[in-house]
Design an enzyme around this catalytic site. Structure first.
Site, mmCIF file in Angstrom:
data_model
loop_
_atom_site.group_PDB
_atom_site.id
_atom_site.type_symbol
_atom_site.label_atom_id
_atom_site.label_comp_id
_atom_site.label_asym_id
_atom_site.label_seq_id
_atom_site.Cartn_x
_atom_site.Cartn_y
_atom_site.Cartn_z
ATOM 1 N N TYR A 117 -34.817 59.344 50.120
ATOM 2 C CA TYR A 117 -34.079 58.102 49.849
ATOM 3 C C TYR A 117 -32.733 58.065 50.567
ATOM 4 C CZ TYR A 117 -37.450 55.914 46.945
ATOM 5 O OH TYR A 117 -38.593 55.284 46.532
ATOM 6 N N ASN B 32 -41.305 44.501 49.740
ATOM 7 C CA ASN B 32 -40.258 45.300 50.387
ATOM 8 C C ASN B 32 -39.079 45.520 49.453
ATOM 9 O OD1 ASN B 32 -41.904 45.313 52.551
ATOM 10 N ND2 ASN B 32 -40.807 43.714 53.685
ATOM 11 N N HIS C 34 -41.554 45.127 44.054
ATOM 12 C CA HIS C 34 -41.396 46.589 43.986
ATOM 13 C C HIS C 34 -39.936 47.018 43.876
ATOM 14 C CE1 HIS C 34 -45.607 47.178 46.012
ATOM 15 N NE2 HIS C 34 -45.687 46.972 44.716
ATOM 16 N N ASN D 13 -50.318 39.233 61.042
ATOM 17 C CA ASN D 13 -50.335 40.689 61.120
ATOM 18 C C ASN D 13 -50.608 41.096 62.562
ATOM 19 O OD1 ASN D 13 -51.042 43.579 60.597
ATOM 20 N ND2 ASN D 13 -51.025 42.896 58.470
ATOM 21 N N GLU E 55 -52.604 43.514 63.215
ATOM 22 C CA GLU E 55 -53.991 43.994 63.278
ATOM 23 C C GLU E 55 -54.797 43.453 62.097
ATOM 24 O OE1 GLU E 55 -53.209 48.238 63.156
ATOM 25 O OE2 GLU E 55 -53.401 48.232 60.967
ATOM 26 N N ALA F 163 -44.831 39.549 63.507
ATOM 27 C CA ALA F 163 -44.299 38.500 62.620
ATOM 28 C C ALA F 163 -43.053 37.849 63.224
ATOM 29 C CB ALA F 163 -43.974 39.111 61.257
HETATM 30 P P1 NAD Z 1 -48.208 48.816 54.761
HETATM 31 O O1 NAD Z 1 -47.379 49.854 55.459
HETATM 32 O O2 NAD Z 1 -49.381 49.266 53.966
HETATM 33 O O3 NAD Z 1 -48.738 47.743 55.808
HETATM 34 C C1 NAD Z 1 -47.904 47.130 56.732
HETATM 35 C C2 NAD Z 1 -48.703 46.070 57.456
HETATM 36 O O4 NAD Z 1 -47.843 45.424 58.365
HETATM 37 C C3 NAD Z 1 -49.877 46.627 58.263
HETATM 38 O O5 NAD Z 1 -51.024 45.824 57.980
HETATM 39 C C4 NAD Z 1 -49.418 46.464 59.708
HETATM 40 O O6 NAD Z 1 -50.506 46.201 60.582
HETATM 41 C C5 NAD Z 1 -48.500 45.283 59.605
HETATM 42 N N1 NAD Z 1 -47.469 45.197 60.645
HETATM 43 C C6 NAD Z 1 -46.791 46.207 61.242
HETATM 44 N N2 NAD Z 1 -45.891 45.725 62.098
HETATM 45 C C7 NAD Z 1 -45.984 44.373 62.044
HETATM 46 C C8 NAD Z 1 -45.309 43.309 62.695
HETATM 47 N N3 NAD Z 1 -44.338 43.537 63.591
HETATM 48 N N4 NAD Z 1 -45.678 42.044 62.411
HETATM 49 C C9 NAD Z 1 -46.672 41.792 61.506
HETATM 50 N N5 NAD Z 1 -47.340 42.764 60.862
HETATM 51 C C10 NAD Z 1 -46.997 44.033 61.116
HETATM 52 O O7 NAD Z 1 -47.176 47.970 53.904
HETATM 53 P P2 NAD Z 1 -47.357 47.114 52.597
HETATM 54 O O8 NAD Z 1 -48.600 46.304 52.686
HETATM 55 O O9 NAD Z 1 -46.064 46.435 52.383
HETATM 56 O O10 NAD Z 1 -47.557 48.184 51.442
HETATM 57 C C11 NAD Z 1 -46.919 49.416 51.456
HETATM 58 C C12 NAD Z 1 -45.842 49.673 50.390
HETATM 59 O O11 NAD Z 1 -44.766 50.332 51.052
HETATM 60 C C13 NAD Z 1 -45.231 48.477 49.779
HETATM 61 O O12 NAD Z 1 -45.294 48.676 48.418
HETATM 62 C C14 NAD Z 1 -43.770 48.477 50.174
HETATM 63 O O13 NAD Z 1 -42.969 48.354 48.997
HETATM 64 C C15 NAD Z 1 -43.506 49.851 50.699
HETATM 65 N N6 NAD Z 1 -42.643 49.883 51.915
HETATM 66 C C16 NAD Z 1 -41.575 49.048 52.016
HETATM 67 C C17 NAD Z 1 -40.791 49.052 53.171
HETATM 68 C C18 NAD Z 1 -39.608 48.098 53.244
HETATM 69 O O14 NAD Z 1 -38.997 47.782 52.221
HETATM 70 N N7 NAD Z 1 -39.268 47.612 54.437
HETATM 71 C C19 NAD Z 1 -41.125 49.905 54.228
HETATM 72 C C20 NAD Z 1 -42.227 50.781 54.068
HETATM 73 C C21 NAD Z 1 -42.996 50.753 52.903
#
Ligand code: NAD
Length: 262
Positions: A70, A105, A122, A221, A223, A240
């Site tokens: 963290y 996020n 979350h 997305n 992918e 995005a």
């Molecule tokens: P994930 O990591 O499971 O999936 C991320 C998705 O984003 C993937 O499908 C990937 O293909 C897509 N992606 C990557 N780059 C992209 C872009 N530039 N444009 C569009 N799409 C893109 O994440 P999730 O579905 O949010 O679930 C994972 C968990 O991890 C969540 O609960 C989240 O709270 C946590 N998390 C949060 C953060 C943050 O706060 N920024 C970062 C990492 C993980």
């Protein structure tokens, strides 16, 4: 960006015509702000396996170990700024075509981009909580570290180790956020699923509920995901930060056209 103009136009028409549009965002929306998602190569998560670090059991067993992650994530979040996708979503709300964002996020970037109605499914890493109920800010704890105070951070009231106010694997989603999100995904016009793999439960049920109650699911997305070819009526593949501004620009064009005298 591999989105064809025709599909983008079709989606823009749906969004412009919708009164109850909702965005459901995930880690992918913040990747272009420099915060890696769970899959990004070379990122934080290659060194800190979420299975070892992002669980409530791990936090209870060894909070100092989880706090190493963290602390590093906090530094990353401090450097991160909203990108074009966050700004486009804020603009869509200003245009009256986005009721709310439900985000997985924890990075606060939607709020920093100007979005007003953000449901934190979350939690938010900028807040720290104690089991005694006290809430402290991550910024305040950083100041204490700079002054040489103990690591991991402890509650000023009871001395217990503070926990980032985020939902770790094995913890329930905050009730209020869960209730509000569930309400928003019943009968939406369009649900924009942006940058989420849509596999982390229970958040992953939200697009399913939206679809089953008649909403049109549009995923953005880089992918294919579990939504592709199943619940998503449209899949716009591309970063995005490119797809969202292109979409919102079209929505704005349609709204202006409707407003101008004929
Ligand atoms: P994930 O990591 O499971 O999936 C991320 C998705 O984003 C993937 O499908 C990937 O293909 C897509 N992606 C990557 N780059 C992209 C872009 N530039 N444009 C569009 N799409 C893109 O994440 P999730 O579905 O949010 O679930 C994972 C968990 O991890 C969540 O609960 C989240 O709270 C946590 N998390 C949060 C953060 C943050 O706060 N920024 C970062 C990492 C993980």
């Amino acid at each position: 960006m591999t989105v064809d103009e025709r599909t983008l136009d079709q989606v823009a028409r749906l969004v412009a015509g919708g009164r109850r549009n909702v965005a459901f965002t995930g880690a992918g929306v913040s990747v272009e702000s420099g915060i890696p998602d769970f899959r990004s190569a070379g990122g934080l998560w290659e060194r800190f396996d979420p299975a070892d670090y992002a669980t409530i059991e791990a936090f209870r067993r060894d909070p100092a170990k989880v706090w190493q992650m963290y602390r590093e994530m906090g530094e990353l979040l401090d450097r991160a700024e909203p990108n074009a996708a966050h700004r486009a979503l804020a603009r869509l709300e200003d245009l009256g075509r986005l009721e709310a964002i439900i985000t997985q996020n924890i990075d606060n970037l939607h709020q920093e981009a100007g979005s007003r109605r953000v449901i934190e499914f979350h939690g938010n890493a900028r807040r720290l909580v104690c089991s005694c109920g006290r809430v402290e800010s991550a910024a305040e704890v950083k100041r204490r570290w700079a002054a040489g105070e103990d690591f991991p951070p402890r509650c000023r009231s009871c001395g217990a180790v503070l926990k980032p106010d985020v939902v770790l694997f094995g913890e329930p989603v905050p009730q209020e956020a869960s209730r509000e999100a569930m309400r928003l995904v019943q009968h939406p016009d369009v649900l924009l699923a942006v940058g989420t793999s849509a596999v982390v439960a229970p958040a992953s049920y939200l697009p399913v509920v939206a679809s089953k109650t008649g909403g049109t699911i549009v995923e953005i997305n880089v992918e294919r995901t579990d939504l592709t070819g199943t619940y998503a009526a449209y899949s716009l593949f591309g970063p995005a930060g490119e797809v969202m501004p292109a979409l919102v620009e079209r929505v704005e064009g349609l709204l202006e056209r409707d407003r101008s005298p004929t």
